[in-house]
Design a protein around this motif. Structure first.
Motif, PDB file in Angstrom:
ATOM      1  N   SER A  22       0.818  -1.213   0.000  1.00 47.62           N
ATOM      2  CA  SER A  22       0.000   0.000   0.000  1.00 47.62           C
ATOM      3  C   SER A  22       0.852   1.264   0.000  1.00 47.62           C
ATOM      4  CB  SER A  22      -0.931   0.002   1.221  1.00 47.62           C
ATOM      5  OG  SER A  22      -0.171  -0.086   2.428  1.00 47.62           O
ATOM      6  N   ARG A  23       2.062   1.176   0.600  1.00 44.76           N
ATOM      7  CA  ARG A  23       2.968   2.332   0.630  1.00 44.76           C
ATOM      8  C   ARG A  23       4.387   1.861   0.277  1.00 44.76           C
ATOM      9  NH1 ARG A  23       2.636   5.821   5.894  1.00 44.76           N
ATOM     10  NH2 ARG A  23       3.739   7.230   4.481  1.00 44.76           N
ATOM     11  N   PRO A  24       4.600   1.495  -0.968  1.00 47.76           N
ATOM     12  CA  PRO A  24       5.912   0.956  -1.353  1.00 47.76           C
ATOM     13  C   PRO A  24       7.032   1.960  -1.127  1.00 47.76           C
ATOM     14  CG  PRO A  24       4.589   1.486  -3.290  1.00 47.76           C
ATOM     15  CD  PRO A  24       3.686   1.600  -2.110  1.00 47.76           C
ATOM     16  N   GLU A  25       8.123   1.456  -0.591  1.00 45.19           N
ATOM     17  CA  GLU A  25       9.244   2.323  -0.211  1.00 45.19           C
ATOM     18  C   GLU A  25      10.560   1.601  -0.460  1.00 45.19           C
ATOM     19  OE1 GLU A  25      10.989   4.373   3.933  1.00 45.19           O
ATOM     20  OE2 GLU A  25       9.039   3.352   3.905  1.00 45.19           O
ATOM     21  N   CYS A  26      11.523   2.337  -0.967  1.00 43.41           N
ATOM     22  CA  CYS A  26      12.875   1.799  -1.108  1.00 43.41           C
ATOM     23  C   CYS A  26      13.809   2.636  -0.251  1.00 43.41           C
ATOM     24  CB  CYS A  26      13.345   1.824  -2.565  1.00 43.41           C
ATOM     25  SG  CYS A  26      14.979   1.079  -2.821  1.00 43.41           S
ATOM     26  N   ILE A  27      14.519   1.995   0.646  1.00 38.82           N
ATOM     27  CA  ILE A  27      15.479   2.695   1.501  1.00 38.82           C
ATOM     28  C   ILE A  27      16.848   2.688   0.828  1.00 38.82           C
ATOM     29  CG2 ILE A  27      16.743   2.622   3.688  1.00 38.82           C
ATOM     30  CD1 ILE A  27      14.226   1.598   5.030  1.00 38.82           C
ATOM     31  N   ALA A  28      17.405   3.871   0.654  1.00 42.64           N
ATOM     32  CA  ALA A  28      18.779   4.035   0.163  1.00 42.64           C
ATOM     33  C   ALA A  28      19.635   4.358   1.381  1.00 42.64           C
ATOM     34  CB  ALA A  28      18.854   5.161  -0.860  1.00 42.64           C
ATOM     35  N   PRO A  29      20.514   3.466   1.808  1.00 47.20           N
ATOM     36  CA  PRO A  29      21.238   3.638   3.084  1.00 47.20           C
ATOM     37  C   PRO A  29      22.418   4.616   3.025  1.00 47.20           C
ATOM     38  CG  PRO A  29      21.001   1.317   2.491  1.00 47.20           C
ATOM     39  CD  PRO A  29      20.745   2.123   1.270  1.00 47.20           C
ATOM     40  N   ALA A  30      22.216   5.793   2.461  1.00 48.06           N
ATOM     41  CA  ALA A  30      23.257   6.825   2.381  1.00 48.06           C
ATOM     42  C   ALA A  30      22.600   8.129   1.993  1.00 48.06           C
ATOM     43  CB  ALA A  30      24.332   6.430   1.370  1.00 48.06           C
ATOM     44  N   GLN A  31      23.394   9.171   1.815  1.00 48.32           N
ATOM     45  CA  GLN A  31      22.885  10.439   1.331  1.00 48.32           C
ATOM     46  C   GLN A  31      22.519  10.316  -0.147  1.00 48.32           C
ATOM     47  OE1 GLN A  31      22.229  12.917   3.220  1.00 48.32           O
ATOM     48  NE2 GLN A  31      23.463  12.633   5.064  1.00 48.32           N
ATOM     49  N   PRO A  32      21.699  11.227  -0.673  1.00 44.30           N
ATOM     50  CA  PRO A  32      21.343  11.170  -2.101  1.00 44.30           C
ATOM     51  C   PRO A  32      22.575  11.283  -2.998  1.00 44.30           C
ATOM     52  CG  PRO A  32      19.881  12.664  -0.910  1.00 44.30           C
ATOM     53  CD  PRO A  32      20.986  12.298   0.050  1.00 44.30           C
ATOM     54  N   GLY A  33      22.475  10.645  -4.146  1.00 44.85           N
ATOM     55  CA  GLY A  33      23.500  10.834  -5.155  1.00 44.85           C
ATOM     56  C   GLY A  33      24.476   9.700  -5.368  1.00 44.85           C
ATOM     57  N   GLY A  34      24.452   8.682  -4.515  1.00 39.91           N
ATOM     58  CA  GLY A  34      25.397   7.580  -4.647  1.00 39.91           C
ATOM     59  C   GLY A  34      24.772   6.336  -5.259  1.00 39.91           C
ATOM     60  N   GLY A  35      25.460   5.209  -5.077  1.00 44.80           N
ATOM     61  CA  GLY A  35      25.021   3.964  -5.673  1.00 44.80           C
ATOM     62  C   GLY A  35      23.735   3.415  -5.100  1.00 44.80           C
ATOM     63  N   LYS A  54       0.934   0.191  -8.654  1.00 39.55           N
ATOM     64  CA  LYS A  54      -0.100   1.203  -8.877  1.00 39.55           C
ATOM     65  C   LYS A  54       0.148   2.431  -8.012  1.00 39.55           C
ATOM     66  CE  LYS A  54      -3.634  -2.207 -10.138  1.00 39.55           C
ATOM     67  NZ  LYS A  54      -2.772  -3.381  -9.966  1.00 39.55           N
ATOM     68  N   SER A  55       0.697   2.219  -6.806  1.00 39.59           N
ATOM     69  CA  SER A  55       1.028   3.334  -5.926  1.00 39.59           C
ATOM     70  C   SER A  55       2.475   3.746  -6.166  1.00 39.59           C
ATOM     71  CB  SER A  55       0.866   2.924  -4.458  1.00 39.59           C
ATOM     72  OG  SER A  55      -0.450   2.493  -4.189  1.00 39.59           O
ATOM     73  N   PRO A  56       2.768   5.052  -6.115  1.00 38.51           N
ATOM     74  CA  PRO A  56       4.147   5.489  -6.346  1.00 38.51           C
ATOM     75  C   PRO A  56       5.082   5.023  -5.239  1.00 38.51           C
ATOM     76  CG  PRO A  56       2.784   7.329  -5.610  1.00 38.51           C
ATOM     77  CD  PRO A  56       1.867   6.189  -5.878  1.00 38.51           C
ATOM     78  N   MET A  57       6.271   4.598  -5.615  1.00 37.70           N
ATOM     79  CA  MET A  57       7.275   4.187  -4.641  1.00 37.70           C
ATOM     80  C   MET A  57       8.070   5.411  -4.202  1.00 37.70           C
ATOM     81  SD  MET A  57      10.586   1.660  -5.126  1.00 37.70           S
ATOM     82  CE  MET A  57       9.655   0.153  -5.340  1.00 37.70           C
ATOM     83  N   ARG A  58       8.235   5.569  -2.917  1.00 41.58           N
ATOM     84  CA  ARG A  58       9.071   6.661  -2.425  1.00 41.58           C
ATOM     85  C   ARG A  58      10.449   6.129  -2.085  1.00 41.58           C
ATOM     86  NH1 ARG A  58       7.835   7.831   3.896  1.00 41.58           N
ATOM     87  NH2 ARG A  58       7.171   5.755   4.499  1.00 41.58           N
ATOM     88  N   VAL A  59      11.438   7.007  -2.214  1.00 38.61           N
ATOM     89  CA  VAL A  59      12.814   6.673  -1.839  1.00 38.61           C
ATOM     90  C   VAL A  59      13.143   7.412  -0.556  1.00 38.61           C
ATOM     91  CG1 VAL A  59      15.242   6.789  -2.480  1.00 38.61           C
ATOM     92  CG2 VAL A  59      13.518   6.271  -4.212  1.00 38.61           C
ATOM     93  N   THR A  60      13.572   6.675   0.470  1.00 38.09           N
ATOM     94  CA  THR A  60      13.929   7.237   1.764  1.00 38.09           C
ATOM     95  C   THR A  60      15.424   7.055   1.984  1.00 38.09           C
ATOM     96  OG1 THR A  60      11.766   6.631   2.663  1.00 38.09           O
ATOM     97  CG2 THR A  60      13.498   7.150   4.250  1.00 38.09           C
ATOM     98  N   TYR A  61      16.076   8.121   2.435  1.00 33.46           N
ATOM     99  CA  TYR A  61      17.521   8.067   2.658  1.00 33.46           C
ATOM    100  C   TYR A  61      17.806   7.825   4.138  1.00 33.46           C
ATOM    101  CZ  TYR A  61      17.376   9.902  -2.016  1.00 33.46           C
ATOM    102  OH  TYR A  61      17.099  10.054  -3.351  1.00 33.46           O
ATOM    103  N   MET A  62      18.632   6.825   4.402  1.00 29.75           N
ATOM    104  CA  MET A  62      18.943   6.442   5.771  1.00 29.75           C
ATOM    105  C   MET A  62      20.460   6.242   5.909  1.00 29.75           C
ATOM    106  SD  MET A  62      17.317   3.312   8.044  1.00 29.75           S
ATOM    107  CE  MET A  62      15.635   3.854   7.765  1.00 29.75           C
ATOM    108  N   PRO A  63      21.234   7.336   5.926  1.00 27.01           N
ATOM    109  CA  PRO A  63      22.692   7.196   6.030  1.00 27.01           C
ATOM    110  C   PRO A  63      23.122   6.676   7.389  1.00 27.01           C
ATOM    111  CG  PRO A  63      22.052   9.503   6.218  1.00 27.01           C
ATOM    112  CD  PRO A  63      20.804   8.747   5.863  1.00 27.01           C
ATOM    113  N   GLY A  64      24.311   6.110   7.399  1.00 27.38           N
ATOM    114  CA  GLY A  64      24.870   5.602   8.647  1.00 27.38           C
ATOM    115  C   GLY A  64      25.608   4.308   8.433  1.00 27.38           C
ATOM    116  N   GLY A  65      26.933   4.407   8.432  1.00 30.12           N
ATOM    117  CA  GLY A  65      27.747   3.204   8.314  1.00 30.12           C
ATOM    118  C   GLY A  65      27.644   2.500   6.982  1.00 30.12           C
ATOM    119  N   LEU A  66      27.222   3.247   5.940  1.00 32.29           N
ATOM    120  CA  LEU A  66      27.063   2.654   4.611  1.00 32.29           C
ATOM    121  C   LEU A  66      26.222   1.375   4.638  1.00 32.29           C
ATOM    122  CD1 LEU A  66      30.558   3.456   3.247  1.00 32.29           C
ATOM    123  CD2 LEU A  66      28.439   3.989   2.063  1.00 32.29           C
TER     124      LEU A  66
END
Length: 320
Positions: A22-35, A54-66
């Motif tokens: 219902s709320r698709p999310e992808c966590i990127a474990p760093a600041q924006p702009g990397g791999g 059907k629902s838009p996926m949001r990207v959430t940034y969670m930096p810390g220890g790569l």
């Protein structure tokens, strides 16, 4: 015969309960702009373009220890969340191998699917005095402290490892090389373009826009053979006489307590996505190469790679 029918029917019946997140999310474990950002955007854009989600996926940034903070989070308060996938790379597995994830290891995630592969590289600003890899090696041999090499991650991370392997191949003491650690590839890129470091060590896909625009120049890629497209003129370290390869696998995992039904929904979604021309186009645009493993096959691959990295970490004195 009847006794064999029941489990099959039950299995099929149970899969019918898997619903689209219902709320698709992808966590990127760093600041924006990397791999990690690149990996999440690949899923975000691909699943939107193909209407798999059907629902838009949001990207959430969670930096810390790569990846350490994100991995810990997925093993605590997000362990059962069916909506979240997390981007990871070979660097994540190397961190696990050297024990940076604390009490958690490669068995504490549901490894979902690969995205593609990237290759390590050594890059400089377009106006750098280092025109070739040999120029860099000569400078390092003369005075290892005269050149600053920046990368996302600390000593022992994958970007450090590929430069350590290069130094060893060139007969240079890696302990004497000036290594500047950043939280992620985005921060390293900013510092390199700003002239604060001399060399960047990174997956080449992360830097493709800056390479194509002429801001950066690649001295070598750590691939088994020359790459195609915009990178076809870049030599490999091997052809220059340095037997170094570093392949970065990028992919996704989920929390360890996610139900099989929810895991299988995402698994099916990625299998469908990777067969589409939209995904293949996105892969090419982001400088990644095809590498298609999913589910149980991907889980086996991840665990074998982590075992290999433990052996490599011992070789370089990172663990006992």
């Amino acid at each position: 015969m009847k006794k064999f029918v029941v489990p099959v029917v039950c299995c099929v019946f149970s899969l019918m309960f898997a619903k689209e997140p219902s709320r698709p999310e992808c966590i990127a474990p760093a600041q924006p702009g990397g791999g990690f950002d690149l990996t999440c955007k690949l899923a975000q854009v691909g699943m939107a373009d193909t209407k798999i989600l059907k629902s838009p996926m949001r990207v959430t940034y969670m930096p810390g220890g790569l990846g350490v903070v994100a991995y810990n989070s997925m093993n605590t308060n997000r362990a059962k969340n069916p909506d979240i996938i997390v981007a990871f790379s070979s660097g994540t597995l190397l961190n696990i191998a050297v024990g940076k994830h604390g009490k958690y290891n490669e068995n504490d995630a549901k490894w979902l699917a690969s995205a593609g592969v990237d290759y390590g590289s050594v890059v400089v600003k377009a106006d750098s005095p280092y025109k070739t890899l040999d120029d860099l090696i000569k400078a390092l041999k003369k005075d290892p402290t005269s050149v600053s090499i920046g990368a996302g991650g600390s000593i022992g991370g994958q970007d450090w490892m590929q430069t350590a392997m290069l130094a060893k191949a060139a007969g240079i003491d890696v302990k004497k090389v000036r290594y500047v650690a950043f939280e992620g590839g985005g921060e390293m890129l900013t510092s390199l373009l700003g002239g604060h470091i001399d060399i960047g060590s990174s997956g080449v896909a992360e830097l493709l826009p800056q390479i194509q625009s002429g801001q950066l120049r690649v001295l070598a890629v750590f691939a088994p053979n020359r790459l195609s497209g915009a990178l076809s003129n870049v030599p490999t370290a091997k052809e220059l006489g340095y037997d170094v390869e570093w392949i970065t696998v990028r992919g996704y995992y989920m929390g360890p307590k996610v139900s099989d039904e929810d895991y299988n929904w995402w698994l099916d979604a990625f299998k469908k996505l990777k067969q589409t021309k939209e995904f293949k186009e996105q892969l090419a645009q982001r400088g990644l190469f095809e590498f298609d493993k999913n589910g149980a096959e991907f889980d086996t691959f991840v665990k074998e790679q982590t075992k290999r990295y433990r052996a490599l970490a011992k070789e370089y004195g990172l663990i006992k």
